[in-house]
Design a protein around this motif. Structure first.
Motif, PDB file in Angstrom:
ATOM      1  N   ASN A 137       0.845  -1.189   0.000  1.00  0.00           N
ATOM      2  CA  ASN A 137       0.000   0.000   0.000  1.00  0.00           C
ATOM      3  C   ASN A 137       0.882   1.240   0.000  1.00  0.00           C
ATOM      4  O   ASN A 137       2.116   1.145  -0.048  1.00  0.00           O
ATOM      5  CB  ASN A 137      -0.935  -0.016   1.218  1.00  0.00           C
ATOM      6  N   SER A 138       0.268   2.410   0.063  1.00  0.00           N
ATOM      7  CA  SER A 138       1.033   3.652  -0.009  1.00  0.00           C
ATOM      8  C   SER A 138       1.994   3.811   1.162  1.00  0.00           C
ATOM      9  O   SER A 138       3.004   4.506   1.054  1.00  0.00           O
ATOM     10  CB  SER A 138       0.079   4.848  -0.058  1.00  0.00           C
ATOM     11  N   LEU A 139       1.713   3.142   2.265  1.00  0.00           N
ATOM     12  CA  LEU A 139       2.551   3.263   3.449  1.00  0.00           C
ATOM     13  C   LEU A 139       3.814   2.415   3.349  1.00  0.00           C
ATOM     14  O   LEU A 139       4.902   2.844   3.754  1.00  0.00           O
ATOM     15  CB  LEU A 139       1.755   2.860   4.697  1.00  0.00           C
TER      16      LEU A 139
ATOM     17  N   THR B  87       4.585  -9.896  -4.531  1.00  0.00           N
ATOM     18  CA  THR B  87       3.779  -8.837  -3.927  1.00  0.00           C
ATOM     19  C   THR B  87       2.526  -8.569  -4.769  1.00  0.00           C
ATOM     20  O   THR B  87       2.389  -9.077  -5.887  1.00  0.00           O
ATOM     21  CB  THR B  87       4.589  -7.529  -3.813  1.00  0.00           C
ATOM     22  N   ALA B  88       1.640  -7.757  -4.231  1.00  0.00           N
ATOM     23  CA  ALA B  88       0.410  -7.392  -4.934  1.00  0.00           C
ATOM     24  C   ALA B  88      -0.046  -6.002  -4.493  1.00  0.00           C
ATOM     25  O   ALA B  88       0.182  -5.601  -3.348  1.00  0.00           O
ATOM     26  CB  ALA B  88      -0.693  -8.422  -4.667  1.00  0.00           C
ATOM     27  N   VAL B  89      -0.679  -5.279  -5.416  1.00  0.00           N
ATOM     28  CA  VAL B  89      -1.214  -3.946  -5.132  1.00  0.00           C
ATOM     29  C   VAL B  89      -2.676  -3.913  -5.556  1.00  0.00           C
ATOM     30  O   VAL B  89      -3.000  -4.239  -6.706  1.00  0.00           O
ATOM     31  CB  VAL B  89      -0.433  -2.844  -5.871  1.00  0.00           C
ATOM     32  N   ASN B  90      -3.542  -3.529  -4.642  1.00  0.00           N
ATOM     33  CA  ASN B  90      -4.974  -3.390  -4.924  1.00  0.00           C
ATOM     34  C   ASN B  90      -5.216  -2.007  -5.515  1.00  0.00           C
ATOM     35  O   ASN B  90      -5.226  -1.003  -4.796  1.00  0.00           O
ATOM     36  CB  ASN B  90      -5.773  -3.576  -3.639  1.00  0.00           C
TER      37      ASN B  90
ATOM     38  N   GLN C 138      -4.733   3.687  -6.138  1.00  0.00           N
ATOM     39  CA  GLN C 138      -4.714   4.130  -7.533  1.00  0.00           C
ATOM     40  C   GLN C 138      -3.444   4.914  -7.876  1.00  0.00           C
ATOM     41  O   GLN C 138      -2.935   4.853  -8.997  1.00  0.00           O
ATOM     42  CB  GLN C 138      -5.944   4.997  -7.821  1.00  0.00           C
ATOM     43  N   LYS C 139      -2.927   5.667  -6.930  1.00  0.00           N
ATOM     44  CA  LYS C 139      -1.732   6.481  -7.186  1.00  0.00           C
ATOM     45  C   LYS C 139      -0.546   5.609  -7.573  1.00  0.00           C
ATOM     46  O   LYS C 139       0.191   5.936  -8.518  1.00  0.00           O
ATOM     47  CB  LYS C 139      -1.387   7.303  -5.939  1.00  0.00           C
TER      48      LYS C 139
ATOM     49  N   SER D  32       1.571  -4.195  10.205  1.00  0.00           N
ATOM     50  CA  SER D  32       1.090  -2.825  10.078  1.00  0.00           C
ATOM     51  C   SER D  32       1.873  -1.882  10.995  1.00  0.00           C
ATOM     52  O   SER D  32       2.255  -0.770  10.595  1.00  0.00           O
ATOM     53  CB  SER D  32      -0.404  -2.765  10.408  1.00  0.00           C
ATOM     54  N   PHE D  33       2.138  -2.322  12.212  1.00  0.00           N
ATOM     55  CA  PHE D  33       2.886  -1.514  13.172  1.00  0.00           C
ATOM     56  C   PHE D  33       4.317  -1.280  12.681  1.00  0.00           C
ATOM     57  O   PHE D  33       4.834  -0.153  12.736  1.00  0.00           O
ATOM     58  CB  PHE D  33       2.891  -2.214  14.532  1.00  0.00           C
ATOM     59  N   LEU D  34       4.970  -2.325  12.178  1.00  0.00           N
ATOM     60  CA  LEU D  34       6.340  -2.192  11.691  1.00  0.00           C
ATOM     61  C   LEU D  34       6.415  -1.284  10.467  1.00  0.00           C
ATOM     62  O   LEU D  34       7.357  -0.506  10.311  1.00  0.00           O
ATOM     63  CB  LEU D  34       6.919  -3.571  11.371  1.00  0.00           C
TER      64      LEU D  34
END
Length: 394
Positions: free
Chosen positions: A29-31, A80-83, A88-89, A364-366
């Motif tokens: 994800n973007s993060l 890996t995969a991107v939804n 969208q960015k 998520s925390f890491l």
């Protein structure tokens, strides 16, 4: 009522992303995208990305094949995969127009190659493997001294094997440790070397170093995570440099060779306080044997493997919540299980995770720690005191 429950369950399932809880496919994800894809330490890895949407029928039909591909490439290629329905960015940045789209980022991290063949694991596998190269060095009687003395003072790891080809697992590990630890391979036909290192069974894995009294033998399974952890012990900042004192120190400080050591007044300085790592603490109730329970251990080990080559170093420890009540309270932990990131050095500070205590919550925390998206609280007097260890010398 049953119909309504069924509809609710189906809608909840459809709301979940296709790879949300898959252990072998990293959902980006973007993060975390740039952390996992463009980090300097991962430039030698090949990464494959599937760009998809949850509503795409072809994407749904490809899920089974992509998961199978991920299992086959585990420990070798970053799958890996991107939804694109949510990110969208990122998808625009990579010029994605249709779904699913498969792209490979070759070693070096520059440019991409798009796949245009049949969407099956069998077809994609050889295509993505053509971008893969490894760093395993062939060791024989003629070059063994040069191999051992390269980067003097550092450990090397040798696989003694009777296989005609270098195992894929070993090739993948050589990429993981490139620049940190040299991996070599000795064939069983090298009788003199096998005799020198007292190897009679294959495969055998030894950690070696010039001047050491006895090589360190790996006794675990031929498993990527277990092997990674074993090798990683001897390249990390706390790896023992004085081989003459190696065994003696290991007996006095067993936490130096433990995968997830308990945080105590004895171990904290060696693992958590004397380095540039971010210390990730799991506050839990120990098992009936007084040790970390297997479910928490497996969760942390998976995270250690996943984030081993990240921009920031992580050191993982567990805290006996009941025993270390004062320490826990000082870090804002009032119940277990809980996760805390602790940073020491010039300024001691901590950040507590507000997410779930599971694999997804830990990842998520890491990601947030790596992305600078956590709010640290200061500890003006340094790390809080830990309980004295019973029987320890003062």
């Amino acid at each position: 009522m049953r119909t309504l429950l069924l509809v609710f369950a189906l809608s909840a399932a459809s709301a979940a992303s296709l790879y949300e809880k898959d252990p072998d496919v990293e959902l980006l994800n973007s993060l975390n995208f740039h952390t996992h894809i463009k980090k300097p330490d991962s430039m030698n890895h090949v990464k494959i990305i599937e760009f998809f949407t949850d509503s795409c029928a072809n994407c749904k039909s490809f899920v089974k094949e992509y998961k199978e591909l991920a299992k086959q490439l585990k420990g070798v290629i970053k799958v890996t995969a991107v939804n694109c329905g949510k990110e969208q960015k990122i998808c625009n940045e990579y010029g994605v127009k249709t779904y699913p789209t498969l792209k490979v980022i070759p070693p070096g991290g520059f440019g991409t190659q798009e796949y245009s063949g049949e969407r099956t694991a069998k077809a994609v596998y050889p295509w993505v493997m053509k971008f893969f190269s490894h760093f395993v060095e062939k060791v024989n009687s003629e070059n063994v001294e040069a191999f051992l003395n390269k980067n003097a003072g550092k450990f090397k790891t040798i696989l003694f094997t009777d296989k005609p080809k270098t195992p894929l697992l070993w090739r993948g590990l050589s990429v993981d440790f490139y620049g940190k630890m040299t991996l070599g391979e000795v064939k069983n036909t090298e009788k003199a070397l096998c005799q020198r290192f007292k190897v009679s069974k294959f495969p055998t894995i030894l950690v070696v170093k010039p001047g050491q009294k006895k090589p360190i033998k790996y006794d675990g399974k031929m498993d990527q995570k277990e092997l990674f952890e074993f090798i990683n012990r001897y390249q990390e900042t706390f790896a023992l440099e004085n081989l003459a004192a190696d065994e003696e120190i290991a007996l006095k400080k067993p936490w130096l060779s433990e995968n997830v050591p308990e945080m105590t007044s004895q171990s904290a300085a060696d693992i958590c306080y004397n380095g540039d790592a971010v210390c990730i603490l799991a506050f839990v109730k120990p098992g009936s044997d007084g040790k970390l329970e297997k479910s928490a251990y497996d969760m942390i080990m998976a995270a250690k493997s996943k984030y081993a080559s990240g921009n920031a170093k992580f050191a993982f420890m567990w805290v006996n919540f009941a025993k270390e009540s004062s320490f826990s309270a000082a870090l804002g932990v009032d119940s277990q299980p809980a996760l805390v990131a602790l940073r020491t050095g010039k300024r001691t500070r901590y950040a507590k995770s507000e997410g779930s205590f599971n694999s997804e919550g830990l990842s998520s925390f890491l990601d947030r720690v790596l992305g600078g998206d956590v709010q640290y609280k200061p500890l003006k007097d340094g790390p809080p005191a830990l309980s004295p260890v019973e029987g320890a010398k003062k």
